[in-house]
Scaffold this active site. Structure first.
Site, PDB file in Angstrom:
ATOM      1  N   HIS A  17      44.847  18.819 -34.158  1.00  0.00           N
ATOM      2  CA  HIS A  17      45.273  17.700 -33.298  1.00  0.00           C
ATOM      3  C   HIS A  17      44.597  16.403 -33.761  1.00  0.00           C
ATOM      4  CE1 HIS A  17      45.730  20.897 -29.927  1.00  0.00           C
ATOM      5  NE2 HIS A  17      46.951  20.491 -30.212  1.00  0.00           N
ATOM      6  N   LYS A  41      51.465  27.346 -18.284  1.00  0.00           N
ATOM      7  CA  LYS A  41      50.274  28.150 -18.596  1.00  0.00           C
ATOM      8  C   LYS A  41      49.111  27.672 -17.726  1.00  0.00           C
ATOM      9  CE  LYS A  41      51.493  26.537 -23.158  1.00  0.00           C
ATOM     10  NZ  LYS A  41      51.002  25.830 -24.313  1.00  0.00           N
ATOM     11  N   ARG A  90      53.530  22.639 -37.511  1.00  0.00           N
ATOM     12  CA  ARG A  90      52.868  23.582 -38.408  1.00  0.00           C
ATOM     13  C   ARG A  90      53.923  24.408 -39.128  1.00  0.00           C
ATOM     14  NH1 ARG A  90      49.334  25.493 -33.469  1.00  0.00           N
ATOM     15  NH2 ARG A  90      51.326  24.839 -32.590  1.00  0.00           N
ATOM     16  N   SER A 128      45.275  26.046 -30.422  1.00  0.00           N
ATOM     17  CA  SER A 128      44.325  26.091 -29.302  1.00  0.00           C
ATOM     18  C   SER A 128      44.177  27.526 -28.799  1.00  0.00           C
ATOM     19  CB  SER A 128      44.808  25.202 -28.156  1.00  0.00           C
ATOM     20  OG  SER A 128      44.905  23.876 -28.582  1.00  0.00           O
TER      21      SER A 128
HETATM   22  P1  ADP Z   1      51.997  21.802 -26.170  1.00  0.00           P
HETATM   23  O1  ADP Z   1      51.663  22.741 -25.035  1.00  0.00           O
HETATM   24  O2  ADP Z   1      52.729  20.577 -25.740  1.00  0.00           O
HETATM   25  O3  ADP Z   1      52.618  22.465 -27.373  1.00  0.00           O
HETATM   26  P2  ADP Z   1      49.587  21.627 -27.762  1.00  0.00           P
HETATM   27  O4  ADP Z   1      48.280  21.036 -27.366  1.00  0.00           O
HETATM   28  O5  ADP Z   1      49.600  23.097 -28.097  1.00  0.00           O
HETATM   29  O6  ADP Z   1      50.563  21.253 -26.594  1.00  0.00           O
HETATM   30  O7  ADP Z   1      50.168  20.841 -29.010  1.00  0.00           O
HETATM   31  C1  ADP Z   1      50.446  19.467 -28.944  1.00  0.00           C
HETATM   32  C2  ADP Z   1      51.132  19.045 -30.233  1.00  0.00           C
HETATM   33  O8  ADP Z   1      50.226  19.224 -31.329  1.00  0.00           O
HETATM   34  C3  ADP Z   1      52.358  19.878 -30.596  1.00  0.00           C
HETATM   35  O9  ADP Z   1      53.297  19.014 -31.215  1.00  0.00           O
HETATM   36  C4  ADP Z   1      51.839  20.889 -31.573  1.00  0.00           C
HETATM   37  O10 ADP Z   1      52.842  21.336 -32.452  1.00  0.00           O
HETATM   38  C5  ADP Z   1      50.800  20.048 -32.299  1.00  0.00           C
HETATM   39  N1  ADP Z   1      49.763  20.868 -32.909  1.00  0.00           N
HETATM   40  C6  ADP Z   1      49.141  21.940 -32.382  1.00  0.00           C
HETATM   41  N2  ADP Z   1      48.236  22.443 -33.246  1.00  0.00           N
HETATM   42  C7  ADP Z   1      48.319  21.684 -34.367  1.00  0.00           C
HETATM   43  C8  ADP Z   1      47.678  21.729 -35.640  1.00  0.00           C
HETATM   44  N3  ADP Z   1      46.829  22.683 -35.952  1.00  0.00           N
HETATM   45  N4  ADP Z   1      47.987  20.768 -36.543  1.00  0.00           N
HETATM   46  C9  ADP Z   1      48.912  19.821 -36.227  1.00  0.00           C
HETATM   47  N5  ADP Z   1      49.567  19.741 -35.057  1.00  0.00           N
HETATM   48  C10 ADP Z   1      49.286  20.662 -34.140  1.00  0.00           C
END
Ligand code: ADP
Length: 164
Positions: A17, A41, A90, A128
């Protein structure tokens, strides 16, 4: 003024992120990180701690703000005067969901564009949920999350003591 919104759960924020945030902050005058509080969730980390952690990890980026939101992302983007929604992609895993979501958002408000940023090479397989899984059992997550997050998880979610 070019404003982008980067929405997500950030439960917790990872180095993947943060990499997207640092790259996107260079492309826009203002980047708003919007922490979703109404996901289906149950959160591992409560919203205010997630926000504090993101603030701690982005304090070097002067054009980045962090806020919480609930409801529809596209409406929040409009209300924040963002022209663009940033999402990270990803390898393989994110494509179908993100594609559907961006099409839906386009049909709800065609004035707001979704911009996808490829995850950095080192972070393609980082999520995450994996971080939570490893941290829960006391594994080393220092290469996956910024230092304040590793410290927070150590303090607030210590692994259970191993049975002898
Ligand atoms: P959500 O529940 O909205 O998917 P996340 O916190 O899991 O929230 O992810 C937010 C955004 O960050 C999404 O677009 C996700 O694809 C992206 N993301 C998650 N992990 C990574 C990573 N390792 N590298 C780049 N982008 C990521």
């Amino acid at each position: 003024m070019r404003v982008a919104l980067y929405p997500g759960s950030f439960d917790p924020i990872t180095l993947g992120h943060l990499d997207v945030i640092e790259r996107a902050s260079k492309l826009f005058d203002r980047l708003i990180i919007a922490v979703a509080t109404n996901t289906k969730k149950a959160p591992y980390i409560n919203a205010s701690a997630r926000i504090d952690l993101i603030k701690a990890c982005t304090q070097h980026l002067k054009n980045v703000d962090v806020t919480e939101f609930n409801g529809l992302t596209i409406q929040f983007a409009k209300a924040s005067q963002a022209q663009v929604i940033i999402r990270g992609l990803r390898a393989v895993s994110d494509f179908e969901f993100e594609f559907k979501m961006s099409q839906m958002n386009k049909s709800l408000d065609s004035s707001i564009e979704t911009l996808f940023m490829m995850a950095g090479l080192d972070y393609q397989f980082l999520s995450s949920s994996l971080v939570k899984e490893v941290a829960q059992f006391g594994g080393d997550i220092s290469k996956a999350v910024p230092a304040p997050v590793a410290e927070y998880l150590k303090q607030h979610h210590p692994p259970p003591a191993l049975a002898p």
